[in-house]
Structure formats: structure tokens, C-alpha cells
Design a protein around this motif. Structure first.
Motif, PDB file in Angstrom:
ATOM      1  N   UNK A  39       0.833  -1.209   0.000  1.00 38.63           N
ATOM      2  CA  UNK A  39       0.000   0.000   0.000  1.00 38.63           C
ATOM      3  C   UNK A  39       0.864   1.254   0.000  1.00 38.63           C
ATOM      4  N   UNK A  40       1.956   1.188   0.734  1.00 37.28           N
ATOM      5  CA  UNK A  40       2.875   2.321   0.776  1.00 37.28           C
ATOM      6  C   UNK A  40       3.536   2.593  -0.565  1.00 37.28           C
ATOM      7  N   UNK A  41       3.601   1.553  -1.417  1.00 32.35           N
ATOM      8  CA  UNK A  41       4.165   1.714  -2.761  1.00 32.35           C
ATOM      9  C   UNK A  41       3.104   2.149  -3.772  1.00 32.35           C
ATOM     10  N   UNK A  42       1.889   2.354  -3.311  1.00 30.27           N
ATOM     11  CA  UNK A  42       0.829   2.850  -4.186  1.00 30.27           C
ATOM     12  C   UNK A  42      -0.089   1.794  -4.755  1.00 30.27           C
ATOM     13  N   UNK A  43       0.108   0.518  -4.414  1.00 28.81           N
ATOM     14  CA  UNK A  43      -0.754  -0.547  -4.940  1.00 28.81           C
ATOM     15  C   UNK A  43      -2.098  -0.536  -4.227  1.00 28.81           C
ATOM     16  N   UNK A  44      -3.155  -0.795  -4.994  1.00 24.07           N
ATOM     17  CA  UNK A  44      -4.490  -0.904  -4.422  1.00 24.07           C
ATOM     18  C   UNK A  44      -5.171  -2.208  -4.851  1.00 24.07           C
ATOM     19  N   UNK A  45      -4.822  -2.745  -6.018  1.00 24.86           N
ATOM     20  CA  UNK A  45      -5.318  -4.061  -6.453  1.00 24.86           C
ATOM     21  C   UNK A  45      -4.291  -5.091  -5.979  1.00 24.86           C
ATOM     22  N   UNK A  46      -4.479  -5.573  -4.752  1.00 25.18           N
ATOM     23  CA  UNK A  46      -3.506  -6.479  -4.138  1.00 25.18           C
ATOM     24  C   UNK A  46      -4.147  -7.849  -3.949  1.00 25.18           C
ATOM     25  N   UNK A  47      -3.595  -8.851  -4.616  1.00 28.67           N
ATOM     26  CA  UNK A  47      -4.095 -10.214  -4.463  1.00 28.67           C
ATOM     27  C   UNK A  47      -3.511 -10.876  -3.231  1.00 28.67           C
ATOM     28  N   UNK A  48      -4.238 -11.846  -2.708  1.00 32.36           N
ATOM     29  CA  UNK A  48      -3.757 -12.620  -1.558  1.00 32.36           C
ATOM     30  C   UNK A  48      -3.806 -14.096  -1.933  1.00 32.36           C
ATOM     31  N   UNK A  49      -2.635 -14.742  -1.973  1.00 30.59           N
ATOM     32  CA  UNK A  49      -2.517 -16.157  -2.337  1.00 30.59           C
ATOM     33  C   UNK A  49      -2.096 -16.925  -1.091  1.00 30.59           C
ATOM     34  N   UNK A  50      -3.083 -17.348  -0.298  1.00 24.81           N
ATOM     35  CA  UNK A  50      -2.799 -17.882   1.030  1.00 24.81           C
ATOM     36  C   UNK A  50      -2.940 -19.380   1.154  1.00 24.81           C
ATOM     37  N   UNK A  51      -2.728 -19.860   2.400  1.00 28.92           N
ATOM     38  CA  UNK A  51      -2.872 -21.271   2.712  1.00 28.92           C
ATOM     39  C   UNK A  51      -4.321 -21.647   2.929  1.00 28.92           C
ATOM     40  N   UNK A  52      -4.550 -22.913   3.247  1.00 28.20           N
ATOM     41  CA  UNK A  52      -5.906 -23.417   3.410  1.00 28.20           C
ATOM     42  C   UNK A  52      -6.637 -22.725   4.560  1.00 28.20           C
ATOM     43  N   UNK A  53      -7.942 -22.536   4.438  1.00 29.20           N
ATOM     44  CA  UNK A  53      -8.706 -21.884   5.503  1.00 29.20           C
ATOM     45  C   UNK A  53      -8.597 -22.600   6.853  1.00 29.20           C
ATOM     46  N   UNK A  61      -6.070 -12.272   7.955  1.00 23.23           N
ATOM     47  CA  UNK A  61      -6.705 -11.227   8.755  1.00 23.23           C
ATOM     48  C   UNK A  61      -5.811  -9.991   8.871  1.00 23.23           C
ATOM     49  N   UNK A  62      -4.504 -10.200   8.942  1.00 20.57           N
ATOM     50  CA  UNK A  62      -3.585  -9.058   8.942  1.00 20.57           C
ATOM     51  C   UNK A  62      -3.641  -8.304   7.630  1.00 20.57           C
ATOM     52  N   UNK A  63      -3.702  -9.048   6.527  1.00 19.91           N
ATOM     53  CA  UNK A  63      -3.823  -8.445   5.191  1.00 19.91           C
ATOM     54  C   UNK A  63      -5.090  -7.600   5.096  1.00 19.91           C
ATOM     55  N   UNK A  64      -6.216  -8.162   5.547  1.00 12.71           N
ATOM     56  CA  UNK A  64      -7.491  -7.442   5.474  1.00 12.71           C
ATOM     57  C   UNK A  64      -7.490  -6.208   6.372  1.00 12.71           C
ATOM     58  N   UNK A  65      -6.813  -6.315   7.531  1.00  5.82           N
ATOM     59  CA  UNK A  65      -6.736  -5.165   8.438  1.00  5.82           C
ATOM     60  C   UNK A  65      -5.959  -4.023   7.796  1.00  5.82           C
ATOM     61  N   UNK A  66      -4.906  -4.361   7.044  1.00  4.74           N
ATOM     62  CA  UNK A  66      -4.123  -3.327   6.369  1.00  4.74           C
ATOM     63  C   UNK A  66      -4.964  -2.621   5.311  1.00  4.74           C
TER      64      UNK A  66
END
Length: 341
Positions: free
Chosen positions: A178-192, A202-207
Motif C-alpha cells: 500500500x505504501x508503494x501505491x498498490x491498491x489491487x492487491x491479491x492474496x494467495x494464502x494457505x488453506x482456511x 486477517x492481517x492483510x485485510x486489516x491493512x
């Protein structure tokens, strides 16, 4: 029958105690009454009991078992190096094993470890059920979990765990982008089902929330932590009508999969796509471009697990049932400022 080798059962019967109590005495645990300890030691001496490792009880080197769900990743290697380093410092032998599925962790398997005189068990990213936690305790073995997949509330006060600040790490990764100006940020995470994966998400969503960036559900994927999982998630994210300009991966291995898929499509890294990993394994600095990633102190996690397990084997109460070690962002060259084109 004369000539038969005495077993843990024989000692327990002779001393009038449970096998778990005999295991505690063999492992030097402090949570055994003095009179009971003397009775067990007398039975061991009179029967000439020798653990199945072939070594006499007195003067043996403590042994700890480390159980992995998989050996073929750099994360496991770095955690293990921390366990081994701490073992050398403490004069402890480390035995490494891998079982095909947590269902193999039967009460008999735990009793087998106790029969060998092992001090306890460290499980790494391996799911341990409440029944298995209790079976381990019944066998008189200490148990510490590193990055457990999940923690059942019914055994939260019996299972000691060691992990990194996963929520904070997810926050740090996305805040960097976000600090670099990105707003379309994908999240490729582990299993729920994975506790660390959920905490990172949850940290990603909080940011995103902190910058009032709306969450696009199409940009949030949770498939797994492997290289192939990373490739699969990257394909799905990059096929979107409006693909992300940056991707946060759940670990370094999946980040490498994202990088491979991006290159296959002819994307330039980081000019066309910025990527952040999680772990800071050795491979992070070997990629081209070098991977920006969230460092979790894997070696220190292994060291803490070993020291904590030895304390449990000696009857000490742990300082806490959940140790969290701090994460830090390591900025390299796989991320760059977003430029509109």
C-alpha cells in the motif's frame, strides 16, 4: 519367565504405578512425589530395566523426537536447524521422523517413545487432535507444537505452541505494498483450516481496512502453501479482467510459484507485478529478483521449542502456553512502486 527382558509394564507393575509415571521418572520430570520416585527407581534397579534404545537409565543423554508433516521445504529445514542447535547446547539428542498422516499418532506410538526413554515430542506444522494430546500426556511425554495447524479449545491448556506473529506479518506485507501505491492487491494464502494462514489473511485485510481500500473477494484465494499452489492461485488472479498489480503470498514457496506463473506470461517483476512472500527462507535471497518477504524467526522458534520441551520434561510450568516471536519485513527487489499505465 526367566531370561525375558523387563519392560516398562514390568517396572510399572512392580512399583505399583502407571506407565506414564515410570516414563516421567525416566525422563527426569519433577511432577512425581519423592516416595513414588524412589519406588520406581528401586523397581528399575532391582529388575535391571534398560530402555529399548539399549542404554542404561542413569547417565543417558536426553532424547527429543521432532515430527514433521513434510521434509521437502526450506521452512522445515530452518526450524530443525534451530532445534538441533539448541539440542547441542543442552546436550540433547534429536531424532527426526515423518509419519504419513496424523492418524499414525496412536497411543501405542506415544508409549513407544516413552519406552525408549524420550523426553518428549516437538511437532512442526502437524495437526494434533485432542485425543493425541491426551495420549501423549498419558505416556508421560512433553509436547510442544511449532506453527500448529489448529489448537482445539479443549486442550489449549495442555498444548504448548510456538509460532510467529502471523497477523502482524500479514499486516506488514500489505502495508508495504500500500505504501508503494498498490491498491489491487491479491492474496494467495494457505488453506482456511490453517490457523497461521487465517491469521496472515486477517492481517492483510486489516491493512486494507486501515487505508479504506475495499476488499474484492476475487482477489482473496486460500489454496495451500506449496509451489504448485502458488502457481494455481497466480493463474486465477492473473486471469481476472482487472488483475492485481501486487500479490501477497502465504509463504515463500507459494511466492516462488506466483513468480514462475508471472514469468510464463511474460510479466516483468517487479515492474508489472510486485510480490511479497512470508518466511524468509534461504531461497528468498536466491531468486531473481530477490524476494521481498516477511521474516519469521524459524531457527529461534525451533530453539524455543526445544528449551520449552526440556522444561516440561523436568516438571516446570511453561511461562505461557503460546509463544509468539516477532516478524519483520525484509525488503528486496521483488516489489516496486505502482505506476499507472
Amino acid at each position: 519367565m526367566r531370561g525375558e527382558r523387563p519392560t516398562l509394564d514390568t517396572v510399572a507393575q512392580a512399583a505399583g504405578v502407571s506407565k506414564a509415571t515410570v516414563s516421567k521418572v525416566l525422563n527426569g520430570r519433577g511432577d512425581v512425589a519423592a516416595a513414588t520416585r524412589r519406588r520406581v527407581q528401586e523397581a528399575i534397579g532391582s529388575l535391571g530395566y534398560v530402555p529399548s534404545t539399549g542404554r542404561r537409565v542413569h547417565g543417558t543423554t536426553p532424547t527429543v523426537t521432532v515430527l514433521f508433516d513434510a521434509f521437502v521445504n526450506l521452512y522445515s529445514a530452518q526450524v530443525l536447524s534451530g532445534v538441533v542447535a539448541a539440542g547441542l547446547e543442552q546436550g540433547v539428542d534429536v531424532v527426526v521422523t515423518h509419519l504419513a498422516g496424523s492418524g499414525a499418532l496412536t497411543p501405542a506410538w506415544f508409549r513407544g517413545l516413552a519406552d525408549k526413554g524420550h523426553a518428549g515430542l516437538i511437532v512442526v506444522t502437524t495437526e494434533v487432535s485432542p485425543e493425541q494430546v491426551r495420549a501423549c500426556a498419558d505416556a508421560g511425554l512433553g509436547l510442544v507444537a511449532v506453527d500448529p495447524v489448529s489448537i482445539d479449545p479443549s486442550t489449549a491448556d495442555q498444548l504448548v505452541s510456538v509460532s510467529a506473529t502471523n497477523w502482524s506479518g500479514g499486516l506488514q506485507a500489505t502495508e508495504h505494498l500500500l505504501g508503494l501505491g498498490h491498491r489491487r492487491i491479491g492474496f494467495a494464502g494457505g488453506l482456511p483450516a490453517s490457523r497461521p494462514a487465517q491469521q496472515r489473511l486477517h492481517g492483510h485485510l486489516a491493512a486494507l481496512s486501515s487505508r479504506s481500500v475495499p476488499v474484492d473477494d476475487a482477489l482473496v484465494l486460500q489454496v495451500g502453501f506449496s509451489h504448485e499452489d502458488g502457481r494455481a492461485m497466480a493463474r486465477q488472479l492473473l486471469d481476472l479482467p482487472e488483475p492485481p498489480t501486487a500479490i501477497v503470498a502465504g509463504c515463500d514457496a507459494s511466492a516462488l510459484g506466483v513468480m514462475e506463473e508471472a514469468r510464463r506470461r511474460g510479466l516483468r517483476l517487479p515492474e508489472d507485478l510486485s510480490i511479497v512472500g512470508f518466511d524468509d527462507t534461504y531461497a528468498a535471497a536466491w531468486t531473481s529478483p530477490q524476494l521481498t518477504t516477511v521474516r519469521q524467526p524459524m531457527r529461534e522458534m525451533g530453539r524455543v521449542a526445544l528449551r520449552t520441551l526440556l522444561g516440561l520434561a523436568q516438571g516446570q510450568r511453561p511461562e505461557t502456553h503460546h509463544f509468539e516471536l516477532a516478524t519483520t519485513l525484509v525488503e528486496r527487489s521483488s516489489t516496486a512502486a505502482f505506476t499507472y499505465s
